[in-house]
Design a protein around this motif. Structure first.
Motif, PDB file in Angstrom:
ATOM      1  N   LEU A  44     -94.433   9.515  28.232  1.00  0.00           N
ATOM      2  CA  LEU A  44     -93.816   9.127  29.682  1.00  0.00           C
ATOM      3  C   LEU A  44     -92.752  10.062  30.251  1.00  0.00           C
ATOM      4  CD1 LEU A  44     -92.669   5.751  27.702  1.00  0.00           C
ATOM      5  CD2 LEU A  44     -94.651   6.079  29.153  1.00  0.00           C
ATOM      6  N   GLY A  45     -92.534  11.089  29.773  1.00  0.00           N
ATOM      7  CA  GLY A  45     -91.964  11.967  30.150  1.00  0.00           C
ATOM      8  C   GLY A  45     -90.554  12.398  29.387  1.00  0.00           C
ATOM      9  N   TYR A  46     -90.317  11.700  28.556  1.00  0.00           N
ATOM     10  CA  TYR A  46     -89.104  11.992  27.685  1.00  0.00           C
ATOM     11  C   TYR A  46     -88.927  13.065  27.028  1.00  0.00           C
ATOM     12  CZ  TYR A  46     -88.405   6.578  28.701  1.00  0.00           C
ATOM     13  OH  TYR A  46     -88.241   5.694  29.267  1.00  0.00           O
ATOM     14  N   SER A  47     -87.908  13.736  26.834  1.00  0.00           N
ATOM     15  CA  SER A  47     -87.907  14.925  25.987  1.00  0.00           C
ATOM     16  C   SER A  47     -86.627  14.740  24.836  1.00  0.00           C
ATOM     17  CB  SER A  47     -87.825  16.217  26.626  1.00  0.00           C
ATOM     18  OG  SER A  47     -86.660  16.271  27.434  1.00  0.00           O
ATOM     19  N   GLY A  48     -86.360  15.628  24.081  1.00  0.00           N
ATOM     20  CA  GLY A  48     -85.135  15.872  23.278  1.00  0.00           C
ATOM     21  C   GLY A  48     -85.073  14.543  22.510  1.00  0.00           C
ATOM     22  N   LEU A  49     -83.701  13.908  22.457  1.00  0.00           N
ATOM     23  CA  LEU A  49     -83.318  13.103  21.824  1.00  0.00           C
ATOM     24  C   LEU A  49     -83.891  11.530  22.140  1.00  0.00           C
ATOM     25  CD1 LEU A  49     -79.557  13.224  21.226  1.00  0.00           C
ATOM     26  CD2 LEU A  49     -81.314  13.412  19.463  1.00  0.00           C
ATOM     27  N   ASP A  50     -84.285  11.596  23.416  1.00  0.00           N
ATOM     28  CA  ASP A  50     -85.243  10.369  23.949  1.00  0.00           C
ATOM     29  C   ASP A  50     -86.448  10.620  23.616  1.00  0.00           C
ATOM     30  OD1 ASP A  50     -82.966   9.854  25.560  1.00  0.00           O
ATOM     31  OD2 ASP A  50     -83.486  11.012  27.346  1.00  0.00           O
ATOM     32  N   ALA A  51     -86.932  11.249  22.793  1.00  0.00           N
ATOM     33  CA  ALA A  51     -88.376  11.258  22.220  1.00  0.00           C
ATOM     34  C   ALA A  51     -88.347  11.537  20.685  1.00  0.00           C
ATOM     35  CB  ALA A  51     -89.272  12.442  23.049  1.00  0.00           C
ATOM     36  N   ASN A  52     -87.601  11.100  20.210  1.00  0.00           N
ATOM     37  CA  ASN A  52     -87.278  11.185  18.766  1.00  0.00           C
ATOM     38  C   ASN A  52     -87.935  10.235  17.700  1.00  0.00           C
ATOM     39  OD1 ASN A  52     -85.898   9.005  19.039  1.00  0.00           O
ATOM     40  ND2 ASN A  52     -83.872  10.373  18.250  1.00  0.00           N
ATOM     41  N   GLY A  53     -89.042   9.155  18.435  1.00  0.00           N
ATOM     42  CA  GLY A  53     -89.682   8.522  17.693  1.00  0.00           C
ATOM     43  C   GLY A  53     -88.807   7.286  17.568  1.00  0.00           C
ATOM     44  N   LEU A  54     -87.519   6.901  18.005  1.00  0.00           N
ATOM     45  CA  LEU A  54     -86.791   5.616  17.537  1.00  0.00           C
ATOM     46  C   LEU A  54     -87.043   4.899  19.162  1.00  0.00           C
ATOM     47  CD1 LEU A  54     -85.051   4.079  15.819  1.00  0.00           C
ATOM     48  CD2 LEU A  54     -83.199   5.321  16.907  1.00  0.00           C
ATOM     49  N   PRO A  55     -87.804   3.735  18.860  1.00  0.00           N
ATOM     50  CA  PRO A  55     -88.171   2.952  20.131  1.00  0.00           C
ATOM     51  C   PRO A  55     -86.555   2.620  21.148  1.00  0.00           C
ATOM     52  CG  PRO A  55     -89.471   2.096  18.625  1.00  0.00           C
ATOM     53  CD  PRO A  55     -88.394   3.219  17.674  1.00  0.00           C
ATOM     54  N   GLY A  56     -86.560   2.920  22.435  1.00  0.00           N
ATOM     55  CA  GLY A  56     -85.711   2.223  23.099  1.00  0.00           C
ATOM     56  C   GLY A  56     -86.387   0.953  23.788  1.00  0.00           C
ATOM     57  N   THR A  57     -85.475   0.300  24.234  1.00  0.00           N
ATOM     58  CA  THR A  57     -85.886  -0.975  25.081  1.00  0.00           C
ATOM     59  C   THR A  57     -87.116  -0.902  26.403  1.00  0.00           C
ATOM     60  OG1 THR A  57     -83.992  -1.991  24.928  1.00  0.00           O
ATOM     61  CG2 THR A  57     -85.197  -3.005  26.601  1.00  0.00           C
ATOM     62  N   THR A  58     -86.844   0.542  26.771  1.00  0.00           N
ATOM     63  CA  THR A  58     -87.748   0.602  28.381  1.00  0.00           C
ATOM     64  C   THR A  58     -88.949   1.030  27.679  1.00  0.00           C
ATOM     65  OG1 THR A  58     -85.708   1.315  29.574  1.00  0.00           O
ATOM     66  CG2 THR A  58     -87.978   2.037  30.340  1.00  0.00           C
ATOM     67  N   SER A  59     -89.065   1.826  26.887  1.00  0.00           N
ATOM     68  CA  SER A  59     -90.436   2.485  26.153  1.00  0.00           C
ATOM     69  C   SER A  59     -90.959   1.641  25.505  1.00  0.00           C
ATOM     70  CB  SER A  59     -90.309   3.906  25.245  1.00  0.00           C
ATOM     71  OG  SER A  59     -89.480   3.494  24.062  1.00  0.00           O
ATOM     72  N   LEU A  60     -90.305   0.688  24.666  1.00  0.00           N
ATOM     73  CA  LEU A  60     -90.856  -0.560  23.837  1.00  0.00           C
ATOM     74  C   LEU A  60     -91.517  -1.417  24.627  1.00  0.00           C
ATOM     75  CD1 LEU A  60     -91.369  -1.310  20.817  1.00  0.00           C
ATOM     76  CD2 LEU A  60     -89.386  -2.576  21.086  1.00  0.00           C
TER      77      LEU A  60
END
Length: 287
Positions: A109-125
């Motif tokens: 989705l274009g995320y990186s760093g802490l935004d791509a650490n495998g813990l779901p966020g509302t938007t990605s989920l």
């Protein structure tokens, strides 16, 4: 006018394909109308998924997080459909393999760093579940705000405010969140959101324990830290359970807390006040 044999034949056809015959029934002078029913999508409980994503990777076995299986399965099935997770790991257990797969999805989705650490966020989920499931009990860390000269998010700020209300006095931070590399002794736990250190200067041992207990009541994994444990002064380390901005290291501490550990690298027994563990959202619902 429909002939009787036509109606009978249509009814038989409906039964053959699994459509209720009444869905095609017509009355004199009207055109037969089809009743369309749409099956409800499965529901994914985000709170349950986030708990599993913190706890399951820290388990020594494959025990499932209570209440999370169906939600985790739906997420894993969606990851499998995107060829990010092998079928053998679609099991309702949000372990390291599922964490890795979800991180790959976040990067797609274009995320990186802490935004791509495998813990779901509302938007990605929610995006992962398009046309597959709906998301309920969403969690948001909120915006970044200042407190005592440090940065925290609004969820953490609200939790601290409630702990203060329970204690009847103000808590002062000596380290905040979103502080990558700011304190090497923190081992990355403060790199993301949801993690703070509380100053304990002038506090008695009993008062330090009271603070840790109040923090735990409102949804923190909190421990009194002393100089014998590491290269740091006395303080209280607190991790806001289920904060979706947690660094990977902080996620591990939250998971270890649920498993009765001290949140340190030695994974020793929990040395803090033992109370029923709750997230901030669970605490709020109980008020």
């Amino acid at each position: 006018m429909r002939r009787p044999w036509f109606i009978a034949g249509l009814a038989a056809l409906c039964m053959a394909v699994g459509v209720p015959a009444h869905a095609w029934a017509a009355t004199p002078g009207t055109t037969a109308q089809r009743t369309v029913t749409t099956a409800a999508l499965p529901v994914v409980d985000m709170e349950a998924v986030i708990l599993a994503a913190q706890i399951d990777p820290r388990r020594a076995d494959n025990t499932l997080t209570p209440g999370a299986k169906n939600s985790v399965l739906a997420v894993e099935q969606a990851l499998q459909a995107r060829n990010l997770l092998n079928a053998q790991w679609v099991d309702g257990y949000f372990g390291t393999t599922t964490i890795t797969a979800y991180a790959a999805y976040q990067r797609s989705l274009g995320y990186s760093g802490l935004d791509a650490n495998g813990l779901p966020g509302t938007t990605s989920l929610t995006k992962l579940g398009e046309n597959r499931y709906t998301v309920v009990n969403t969690i948001s860390p909120g915006a970044k705000v200042q407190r005592d000269g440090y940065v925290v998010n609004t969820r953490t700020q609200a939790m601290l405010a409630e702990a203060q209300r329970l204690l009847g006095y103000t808590l002062v931070l000596d380290q905040g969140s979103y502080n990558p590399g700011g304190d090497p002794t923190s081992a990355g736990t403060h790199d993301g959101g949801g993690v703070v250190d509380i100053a304990v200067t002038g506090m008695t041992a009993a008062k330090r324990t009271d603070v840790a207990r109040a923090l735990r009541q409102v949804g923190f994994a909190a421990w009194v830290r002393n100089p014998s444990q590491g290269d740091w002064p006395w303080h209280i380390h607190a991790v806001a359970i289920s904060d979706t901005d947690l660094s990977s290291q902080a996620q591990h501490q939250a998971g270890d807390y649920y498993l009765g550990m001290n949140g340190l690298a030695n994974r020793g027994p929990d040395d803090g006040p033992r109370i029923p563990i709750k997230t901030w959202e669970q605490y709020q619902r109980g008020q």
